[in-house]
Design a protein around this motif. Structure first.
Motif, short mmCIF file in Angstrom:
data_model
loop_
_atom_site.label_atom_id
_atom_site.label_comp_id
_atom_site.label_asym_id
_atom_site.label_seq_id
_atom_site.Cartn_x
_atom_site.Cartn_y
_atom_site.Cartn_z
N PHE A 34 -53.18 -22.49 -23.88
CA PHE A 34 -53.92 -21.49 -24.87
C PHE A 34 -54.85 -22.33 -25.42
O PHE A 34 -54.69 -23.49 -25.69
N THR A 35 -56.03 -21.75 -25.33
CA THR A 35 -57.42 -22.36 -26.06
C THR A 35 -57.97 -21.54 -27.22
O THR A 35 -57.50 -20.30 -27.13
N ASP A 36 -58.72 -22.26 -27.96
CA ASP A 36 -59.53 -21.40 -28.76
C ASP A 36 -60.45 -20.43 -28.44
O ASP A 36 -61.09 -20.89 -27.21
N ALA A 37 -60.61 -19.57 -28.82
CA ALA A 37 -61.53 -18.32 -28.47
C ALA A 37 -62.75 -18.78 -28.56
O ALA A 37 -63.72 -18.11 -28.18
N ALA A 38 -62.96 -19.60 -29.59
CA ALA A 38 -64.46 -19.96 -29.91
C ALA A 38 -65.44 -20.86 -29.08
O ALA A 38 -64.67 -21.55 -28.22
#
Length: 40
Positions: free
Chosen positions: A36-40
């Motif tokens: 999972f990674t940041d959407a930004a």
């Protein structure tokens, strides 16, 4: 996994479960990595 089932996955059919992805990774002598990674 049968050839028709694999073909359905390749053509964008049903979303595979983690279990299916683990079996595919094992068959391909690969490591499954879910991240999972940041959407930004």
């Amino acid at each position: 996994m049968t050839q028709p089932a694999l073909s359905r996955l390749e053509s964008g059919g049903p979303t595979p479960t983690i279990g299916v992805l683990e079996r595919l990774a094992h068959a391909l002598d690969a490591k499954l990595k879910v991240e999972f990674t940041d959407a930004a």
